[in-house]
Design a protein around this motif. Sequence first.
Motif, PDB file in Angstrom:
ATOM      1  N   VAL A 133      11.794  13.154 -17.159  1.00  0.00           N
ATOM      2  CA  VAL A 133      12.821  12.649 -18.080  1.00  0.00           C
ATOM      3  C   VAL A 133      12.217  11.569 -18.972  1.00  0.00           C
ATOM      4  N   SER A 134      12.384  11.713 -20.282  1.00  0.00           N
ATOM      5  CA  SER A 134      11.749  10.788 -21.219  1.00  0.00           C
ATOM      6  C   SER A 134      12.750   9.940 -22.009  1.00  0.00           C
ATOM      7  N   LYS A 135      14.049  10.183 -21.839  1.00  0.00           N
ATOM      8  CA  LYS A 135      15.046   9.388 -22.558  1.00  0.00           C
ATOM      9  C   LYS A 135      16.262   9.163 -21.666  1.00  0.00           C
ATOM     10  N   ILE A 136      17.090   8.191 -22.069  1.00  0.00           N
ATOM     11  CA  ILE A 136      18.300   7.884 -21.302  1.00  0.00           C
ATOM     12  C   ILE A 136      19.158   9.149 -21.218  1.00  0.00           C
ATOM     13  N   SER A 137      19.525   9.507 -19.994  1.00  0.00           N
ATOM     14  CA  SER A 137      20.214  10.788 -19.791  1.00  0.00           C
ATOM     15  C   SER A 137      21.390  10.635 -18.841  1.00  0.00           C
ATOM     16  N   LYS A 138      22.427  11.431 -19.105  1.00  0.00           N
ATOM     17  CA  LYS A 138      23.538  11.502 -18.173  1.00  0.00           C
ATOM     18  C   LYS A 138      23.109  12.317 -16.956  1.00  0.00           C
ATOM     19  N   LEU A 139      23.593  11.920 -15.813  1.00  0.00           N
ATOM     20  CA  LEU A 139      23.291  12.664 -14.592  1.00  0.00           C
ATOM     21  C   LEU A 139      24.394  13.679 -14.338  1.00  0.00           C
ATOM     22  N   GLU A 140      23.980  14.929 -14.192  1.00  0.00           N
ATOM     23  CA  GLU A 140      24.947  15.973 -13.896  1.00  0.00           C
ATOM     24  C   GLU A 140      25.370  15.867 -12.436  1.00  0.00           C
ATOM     25  N   GLU A 141      26.486  16.484 -12.119  1.00  0.00           N
ATOM     26  CA  GLU A 141      26.952  16.506 -10.731  1.00  0.00           C
ATOM     27  C   GLU A 141      25.926  17.253  -9.879  1.00  0.00           C
ATOM     28  N   THR A 142      25.487  16.604  -8.809  1.00  0.00           N
ATOM     29  CA  THR A 142      24.513  17.233  -7.907  1.00  0.00           C
ATOM     30  C   THR A 142      25.008  17.094  -6.479  1.00  0.00           C
ATOM     31  N   ASN A 146      23.089  16.022  -4.118  1.00  0.00           N
ATOM     32  CA  ASN A 146      22.325  14.999  -3.398  1.00  0.00           C
ATOM     33  C   ASN A 146      22.896  13.607  -3.621  1.00  0.00           C
ATOM     34  N   GLN A 147      22.225  12.606  -3.018  1.00  0.00           N
ATOM     35  CA  GLN A 147      22.747  11.235  -3.043  1.00  0.00           C
ATOM     36  C   GLN A 147      22.814  10.647  -4.450  1.00  0.00           C
ATOM     37  N   PHE A 148      21.988  11.133  -5.375  1.00  0.00           N
ATOM     38  CA  PHE A 148      21.923  10.558  -6.710  1.00  0.00           C
ATOM     39  C   PHE A 148      23.181  10.850  -7.552  1.00  0.00           C
ATOM     40  N   SER A 149      24.093  11.650  -7.004  1.00  0.00           N
ATOM     41  CA  SER A 149      25.348  11.934  -7.711  1.00  0.00           C
ATOM     42  C   SER A 149      26.227  10.697  -7.807  1.00  0.00           C
ATOM     43  N   GLU A 150      25.897   9.633  -7.064  1.00  0.00           N
ATOM     44  CA  GLU A 150      26.623   8.361  -7.161  1.00  0.00           C
ATOM     45  C   GLU A 150      26.461   7.713  -8.540  1.00  0.00           C
ATOM     46  N   PHE A 151      25.392   8.102  -9.249  1.00  0.00           N
ATOM     47  CA  PHE A 151      25.067   7.431 -10.507  1.00  0.00           C
ATOM     48  C   PHE A 151      25.530   8.244 -11.711  1.00  0.00           C
ATOM     49  N   ASP A 152      25.711   7.525 -12.824  1.00  0.00           N
ATOM     50  CA  ASP A 152      26.132   8.167 -14.081  1.00  0.00           C
ATOM     51  C   ASP A 152      24.969   8.379 -15.042  1.00  0.00           C
ATOM     52  N   LEU A 153      24.046   7.412 -15.059  1.00  0.00           N
ATOM     53  CA  LEU A 153      22.951   7.468 -16.034  1.00  0.00           C
ATOM     54  C   LEU A 153      21.596   7.276 -15.364  1.00  0.00           C
ATOM     55  N   LEU A 154      20.601   7.915 -15.980  1.00  0.00           N
ATOM     56  CA  LEU A 154      19.205   7.712 -15.601  1.00  0.00           C
ATOM     57  C   LEU A 154      18.502   7.074 -16.795  1.00  0.00           C
ATOM     58  N   ALA A 195       8.860   3.215 -14.202  1.00  0.00           N
ATOM     59  CA  ALA A 195      10.045   2.974 -13.383  1.00  0.00           C
ATOM     60  C   ALA A 195      11.200   3.833 -13.873  1.00  0.00           C
ATOM     61  N   ILE A 196      12.209   3.960 -12.997  1.00  0.00           N
ATOM     62  CA  ILE A 196      13.442   4.660 -13.366  1.00  0.00           C
ATOM     63  C   ILE A 196      14.610   3.823 -12.848  1.00  0.00           C
ATOM     64  N   VAL A 197      15.576   3.555 -13.748  1.00  0.00           N
ATOM     65  CA  VAL A 197      16.778   2.814 -13.369  1.00  0.00           C
ATOM     66  C   VAL A 197      17.945   3.806 -13.318  1.00  0.00           C
ATOM     67  N   PHE A 198      18.659   3.796 -12.213  1.00  0.00           N
ATOM     68  CA  PHE A 198      19.888   4.573 -12.083  1.00  0.00           C
ATOM     69  C   PHE A 198      21.052   3.593 -12.113  1.00  0.00           C
ATOM     70  N   VAL A 254      23.336  -0.343 -22.369  1.00  0.00           N
ATOM     71  CA  VAL A 254      22.372   0.480 -21.643  1.00  0.00           C
ATOM     72  C   VAL A 254      20.967   0.288 -22.190  1.00  0.00           C
ATOM     73  N   SER A 255      20.860   0.164 -23.511  1.00  0.00           N
ATOM     74  CA  SER A 255      19.531  -0.026 -24.108  1.00  0.00           C
ATOM     75  C   SER A 255      18.897  -1.334 -23.643  1.00  0.00           C
ATOM     76  N   PHE A 256      19.736  -2.345 -23.454  1.00  0.00           N
ATOM     77  CA  PHE A 256      19.213  -3.619 -22.958  1.00  0.00           C
ATOM     78  C   PHE A 256      18.682  -3.474 -21.533  1.00  0.00           C
ATOM     79  N   VAL A 257      19.390  -2.699 -20.714  1.00  0.00           N
ATOM     80  CA  VAL A 257      18.919  -2.453 -19.337  1.00  0.00           C
ATOM     81  C   VAL A 257      17.519  -1.856 -19.379  1.00  0.00           C
ATOM     82  N   GLN A 258      17.317  -0.907 -20.283  1.00  0.00           N
ATOM     83  CA  GLN A 258      16.008  -0.268 -20.415  1.00  0.00           C
ATOM     84  C   GLN A 258      14.947  -1.273 -20.856  1.00  0.00           C
ATOM     85  N   THR A 259      15.283  -2.077 -21.863  1.00  0.00           N
ATOM     86  CA  THR A 259      14.336  -3.093 -22.358  1.00  0.00           C
ATOM     87  C   THR A 259      14.015  -4.122 -21.281  1.00  0.00           C
TER      88      THR A 259
END
Length: 411
Positions: A95-104, A106-114, A125-128, A141-146
């Motif tokens: 994954v190379s850009k901020i992305s919505k997380l699809e319903e999965t 696994n445990q990562f379904s708790e999150f909305d964005l990657l 690094a990767i922030v969920f 969200v862009s600030f979180v990335q920065t």
Amino acid sequence: MIPKAPSNGEKESGLENSLQLKQLELNSLLEVTQAINFNLPEESLYKIFYFTLIANLKIKKFALYVFDSGWSCKVNYGTKTNFKSIELDQSFFNVSKISKLEETANQFSEFDLLIPVAHKSQLLAIVFIGGLELGEENTDVSFVQTFANIITVAIENKKLARKELQQEAFRKELEIARDVQSHLFPTSLPDNTRVVIEADYLPHQSIGGDYYDYVQLTEDEFFICVADVSGKGIPAALLMSNFQACLRTMLRQTSDLKKIITELNYITRLNARGERFITFFAMIVDLKHKKARYINAGHNPAIIIQDGNPETLDSGTTILGIFEDLPFLSEEILEIKENSLLFLYTDGVTETSNIDEEEFGMERFVQLLRENTTHENQVIHKKLMEELNAFKGKIAFPDDITFVSCKIRGF
């Protein structure tokens, strides 16, 4: 129905909230910049990230994964699952850009964005983040990335700095070991009307485990030896340094080879604790009585050529440093003739291999010495190196290479 336009009060309130958020973001950047300038530890930087996302950005749940010889979760908050014990799914690596997380499932379904965090196209690094109402104004969200980028790059720089310090410390250790090893070898070798000795040493690495020595005992007697410690590098060099110190001490006390070998075995076993061993060939030449005494302790047999006839010298005992008491320890005596050639070496010579994995071997080695016995020692050494290089071709030498030649010119 026409949507109701926001009132002036609502506009002012929204603007105030936006300005307040920007101020909090600026304060967070200032705090992390100061922390980096003060060289605070990595844990402190992770804590700043943790409290910034909770207190300033009001993010309800998040996890920060960082690559450090492997992916691991460094910061986790607000989730049902403890992500510090969860391995990162490989599907996120590309994954190379901020992305919505699809319903999965696994445990990562708790999150909305990657949110990927990269530096010079390398994913660091990767922030969920989760619990968001997407589009709400109080989540930048862009600030979180920065912000994550600043922290992870700073931590990456810390790692690089540590690595450089470790490499510098290792380089200094190598310098010390090389200096120690350089003092193992004799500063000068005889070249007179009675005897000439020549030696060459080619370490496989910057620090080797081979050793040779020459000690003049009396006007008519001298000691000559070669040794090879198992292993390479600094541990091998330090063990050999201790071995040489013990040998030189013993030679000041006695010329009894059996006593010398017995003591060397004890010292090697004591220092190496059975983890390393040393092969050793030692000889004392008595020019007055035209005799030589030797003991071979598990080393490659030295070769003596007299009247054109080669003889291998392999009698003595086993390797040093393994057995408490050396088995079948014996000393051999040789008659020495004028113009005889004694050649000592380590296994790097005979075990040099070519592209077909064929070893140079004893037969080629002895034949080369036989054909060049009448030449000066330097010529013999040069010829041997030429033959070894031609034989191995582009293949590297498999081990340290040491050879010592001793020619008896007269009595």
